[in-house]
Design an enzyme around this catalytic site. Structure first.
Site, mmCIF file in Angstrom:
data_model
loop_
_atom_site.group_PDB
_atom_site.id
_atom_site.type_symbol
_atom_site.label_atom_id
_atom_site.label_comp_id
_atom_site.label_asym_id
_atom_site.label_seq_id
_atom_site.Cartn_x
_atom_site.Cartn_y
_atom_site.Cartn_z
ATOM 1 N N CYS A 7 3.607 13.459 -7.397
ATOM 2 C CA CYS A 7 2.715 14.422 -8.041
ATOM 3 C C CYS A 7 1.386 13.725 -8.304
ATOM 4 C CB CYS A 7 3.360 14.863 -9.364
ATOM 5 S SG CYS A 7 2.259 15.804 -10.403
ATOM 6 N N GLY A 33 -1.151 -9.265 12.812
ATOM 7 C CA GLY A 33 -1.607 -7.916 13.130
ATOM 8 C C GLY A 33 -2.497 -7.291 12.087
ATOM 9 N N HIS A 63 0.812 -1.226 0.000
ATOM 10 C CA HIS A 63 0.000 0.000 0.000
ATOM 11 C C HIS A 63 0.836 1.262 0.000
ATOM 12 C CE1 HIS A 63 -3.405 -2.615 1.860
ATOM 13 N NE2 HIS A 63 -3.310 -2.774 0.560
HETATM 14 C C1 BV8 Z 1 -8.573 -2.079 -5.028
HETATM 15 C C2 BV8 Z 1 -2.892 2.991 2.548
HETATM 16 C C3 BV8 Z 1 -9.089 -2.401 -7.309
HETATM 17 C C4 BV8 Z 1 -3.616 4.278 2.844
HETATM 18 C C5 BV8 Z 1 -4.659 1.308 2.665
HETATM 19 C C6 BV8 Z 1 -15.565 -0.064 -3.402
HETATM 20 C C7 BV8 Z 1 -14.825 0.713 -4.287
HETATM 21 C C8 BV8 Z 1 -13.493 0.452 -4.516
HETATM 22 C C9 BV8 Z 1 -12.874 -0.587 -3.886
HETATM 23 C C10 BV8 Z 1 -13.611 -1.320 -3.004
HETATM 24 C C11 BV8 Z 1 -14.939 -1.099 -2.756
HETATM 25 N N1 BV8 Z 1 -15.367 -2.012 -1.847
HETATM 26 C C12 BV8 Z 1 -14.341 -2.812 -1.507
HETATM 27 C C13 BV8 Z 1 -13.287 -2.412 -2.193
HETATM 28 C C14 BV8 Z 1 -12.000 -2.948 -2.151
HETATM 29 C C15 BV8 Z 1 -11.218 -2.094 -1.134
HETATM 30 C C16 BV8 Z 1 -11.434 -2.702 0.239
HETATM 31 O O1 BV8 Z 1 -10.871 -3.730 0.517
HETATM 32 N N2 BV8 Z 1 -12.266 -2.067 1.072
HETATM 33 C C17 BV8 Z 1 -12.519 -2.626 2.383
HETATM 34 C C18 BV8 Z 1 -12.756 -1.495 3.375
HETATM 35 C C19 BV8 Z 1 -13.709 -3.571 2.271
HETATM 36 N N3 BV8 Z 1 -9.856 -2.189 -1.535
HETATM 37 C C20 BV8 Z 1 -9.333 -1.240 -2.302
HETATM 38 O O2 BV8 Z 1 -9.895 -0.220 -2.623
HETATM 39 C C21 BV8 Z 1 -7.931 -1.533 -2.790
HETATM 40 N N4 BV8 Z 1 -7.850 -1.335 -4.189
HETATM 41 O O3 BV8 Z 1 -9.389 -2.893 -4.693
HETATM 42 O O4 BV8 Z 1 -8.279 -1.785 -6.350
HETATM 43 C C22 BV8 Z 1 -10.210 -1.442 -7.548
HETATM 44 C C23 BV8 Z 1 -9.913 -0.220 -8.092
HETATM 45 C C24 BV8 Z 1 -10.963 0.652 -8.373
HETATM 46 C C25 BV8 Z 1 -12.292 0.309 -8.076
HETATM 47 C C26 BV8 Z 1 -12.569 -0.946 -7.487
HETATM 48 C C27 BV8 Z 1 -11.530 -1.804 -7.214
HETATM 49 C C28 BV8 Z 1 -6.956 -0.604 -2.109
HETATM 50 C C29 BV8 Z 1 -6.843 -0.980 -0.660
HETATM 51 C C30 BV8 Z 1 -5.668 -0.216 -0.030
HETATM 52 C C31 BV8 Z 1 -6.181 0.937 0.787
HETATM 53 N N5 BV8 Z 1 -5.056 1.595 1.464
HETATM 54 N N6 BV8 Z 1 -3.569 1.882 3.215
HETATM 55 C C32 BV8 Z 1 -3.430 4.697 4.270
HETATM 56 O O5 BV8 Z 1 -2.827 3.955 5.078
HETATM 57 O O6 BV8 Z 1 -3.894 5.808 4.588
HETATM 58 S S1 BV8 Z 1 -5.479 0.162 3.528
HETATM 59 C C33 BV8 Z 1 -5.182 0.407 5.177
HETATM 60 O O7 BV8 Z 1 -6.245 -0.189 5.876
HETATM 61 C C34 BV8 Z 1 -3.971 -0.318 5.657
HETATM 62 O O8 BV8 Z 1 -2.924 -0.266 4.737
HETATM 63 C C35 BV8 Z 1 -4.477 -1.719 5.871
HETATM 64 O O9 BV8 Z 1 -4.436 -2.452 4.703
HETATM 65 C C36 BV8 Z 1 -5.905 -1.476 6.199
HETATM 66 C C37 BV8 Z 1 -6.087 -1.610 7.693
HETATM 67 O O10 BV8 Z 1 -6.115 -2.957 7.914
HETATM 68 P P1 BV8 Z 1 -5.206 -3.589 9.060
HETATM 69 O O11 BV8 Z 1 -3.789 -3.349 8.744
HETATM 70 O O12 BV8 Z 1 -5.671 -4.960 9.212
HETATM 71 O O13 BV8 Z 1 -5.523 -2.736 10.347
HETATM 72 P P2 BV8 Z 1 -6.806 -2.861 11.261
HETATM 73 O O14 BV8 Z 1 -6.796 -1.685 12.151
HETATM 74 O O15 BV8 Z 1 -8.000 -3.148 10.419
HETATM 75 O O16 BV8 Z 1 -6.522 -4.183 12.119
HETATM 76 C C38 BV8 Z 1 -5.425 -4.245 12.991
HETATM 77 C C39 BV8 Z 1 -5.452 -5.616 13.605
HETATM 78 O O17 BV8 Z 1 -4.339 -5.729 14.473
HETATM 79 C C40 BV8 Z 1 -6.687 -5.868 14.457
HETATM 80 O O18 BV8 Z 1 -7.219 -7.141 14.152
HETATM 81 C C41 BV8 Z 1 -6.167 -5.831 15.894
HETATM 82 O O19 BV8 Z 1 -6.839 -6.749 16.726
HETATM 83 C C42 BV8 Z 1 -4.750 -6.262 15.698
HETATM 84 N N7 BV8 Z 1 -3.810 -5.744 16.694
HETATM 85 C C43 BV8 Z 1 -3.862 -4.563 17.354
HETATM 86 N N8 BV8 Z 1 -2.778 -4.459 18.166
HETATM 87 C C44 BV8 Z 1 -2.045 -5.589 17.986
HETATM 88 C C45 BV8 Z 1 -2.686 -6.411 17.055
HETATM 89 N N9 BV8 Z 1 -2.212 -7.610 16.680
HETATM 90 C C46 BV8 Z 1 -1.047 -8.009 17.222
HETATM 91 N N10 BV8 Z 1 -0.360 -7.271 18.127
HETATM 92 C C47 BV8 Z 1 -0.832 -6.077 18.536
HETATM 93 N N11 BV8 Z 1 -0.136 -5.358 19.437
#
Ligand code: BV8
Length: 244
Positions: A128, A188, A120
């Site tokens: 740009c 994580g 990501h």
């Molecule tokens: C794509 C960078 C093709 C930015 C990130 C509608 C329109 C368009 C797309 C979609 C749509 N519906 C669904 C999608 C697909 C979409 C998607 O997946 N949406 C989700 C919300 C359903 N994906 C996309 O859009 C991707 N592109 O599909 O392209 C496309 C193109 C055009 C049109 C259609 C499709 C792009 C996805 C990338 C987005 N960018 N990051 C930024 O950071 O600002 S994603 C961002 O969120 C992170 O990078 C990461 O991936 C995600 C967060 O997830 P996690 O890392 O898992 O974090 P989270 O907080 O959720 O969980 C943390 C976990 O850790 C928890 O379980 C917790 O219990 C645990 N934890 C906490 N502490 C600890 C721990 N574990 C261990 N030890 C600890 N101490």
């Protein structure tokens, strides 16, 4: 002390290739808020998915720029935690070790992991928003979002926003690493965001052992052969010790 199941460690020791996918939970103990935790301070009222999108940037480039400027400041002050360092050391124990991260904070590389696959992007890089090549340095002129000196388009952070495609080369590397591993670790991550969340399924379909290390059950726990719940900064160093 964590007691890992005996056969788990012996299967790991026999493994030739390991693939790891990390998420925001791995950086939590470095003081970086995860995505699904409530964002502290100013961002508490925004859903990060509403800020990490091209539409949000088009609507309000300054707000999105400030969102990343704040996150970049936090990431710059953060230091890698024992979980990052353990993964960096673990890569030397196997013939092939691929580290794929969803995180944009750069902490794996700072902990010494080599060739991190940043699915990501990286919030320390900017580019740009037009068609110029990646611009290296953050510049900030106070009120407005900074603009590219070559073409005048707004500068933006070099991360993949929701609705944007992932960098093809990184995704290709991540897919290959998931298709060709003996053991796949999901560490994580809540396993919600696609296509990253499908990598474990790909590995499992190719016969890999699927291991989840997470603070709590996630959307992909059902796929896991082994589930180790707790903080990755505690679990990973002990797993490393058990492998030495
Ligand atoms: C794509 C960078 C093709 C930015 C990130 C509608 C329109 C368009 C797309 C979609 C749509 N519906 C669904 C999608 C697909 C979409 C998607 O997946 N949406 C989700 C919300 C359903 N994906 C996309 O859009 C991707 N592109 O599909 O392209 C496309 C193109 C055009 C049109 C259609 C499709 C792009 C996805 C990338 C987005 N960018 N990051 C930024 O950071 O600002 S994603 C961002 O969120 C992170 O990078 C990461 O991936 C995600 C967060 O997830 P996690 O890392 O898992 O974090 P989270 O907080 O959720 O969980 C943390 C976990 O850790 C928890 O379980 C917790 O219990 C645990 N934890 C906490 N502490 C600890 C721990 N574990 C261990 N030890 C600890 N101490």
């Amino acid at each position: 002390m964590i007691t890992f199941p005996g056969e788990f460690i012996s299967r790991l020791k026999k493994a030739k290739s390991i693939t790891v996918l990390t998420g925001a939970g791995v950086s939590k103990e470095s003081g970086i808020p995860t995505f699904r935790d409530a964002q502290s301070g100013l961002w508490a009222k925004y859903n990060p998915e509403e800020l990490a999108s091209p539409d949000a940037f088009r609507r309000n480039p300054r707000l999105v720029w400030d969102f990343y400027k704040d996150r970049r400041t936090v990431a710059e002050k953060a230091i890698p935690n024992p979980g990052h360092f353990a993964l960096a050391k673990m890569e030397k124990l196997f013939d092939t070790f691929s580290l794929i991260t969803q995180n944009v904070d750069g902490l794996h590389a700072r902990a010494g992991s080599s060739s991190v696959i940043e699915l990501h992007g990286n919030l320390h890089r900017i580019k740009c928003s037009g068609r110029c090549a990646v611009v290296g340095q953050w510049v900030d002129e106070g009120l407005a979002a900074p603009r590219c000196q070559k073409c005048g388009a707004f500068l933006r952070v070099d991360v993949v926003w929701f609705g944007e495609s992932l960098p093809a080369a990184e995704l290709e590397k991540a897919m290959l690493a998931s298709q060709n591993c003996d053991v796949f670790f999901s560490i994580g991550t809540s396993g919600v965001v696609q296509p990253a969340a499908s990598l474990g399924l790909i590995a499992r379909d190719r016969g890999a052992v699927f291991v989840e290390i997470n603070y709590e059950p996630s959307a992909i726990s059902r796929l896991a052969d082994y589930k180790i719940y707790g903080e990755s900064g505690t679990i990973l160093p002990q797993l490393l010790q058990a492998l030495l």
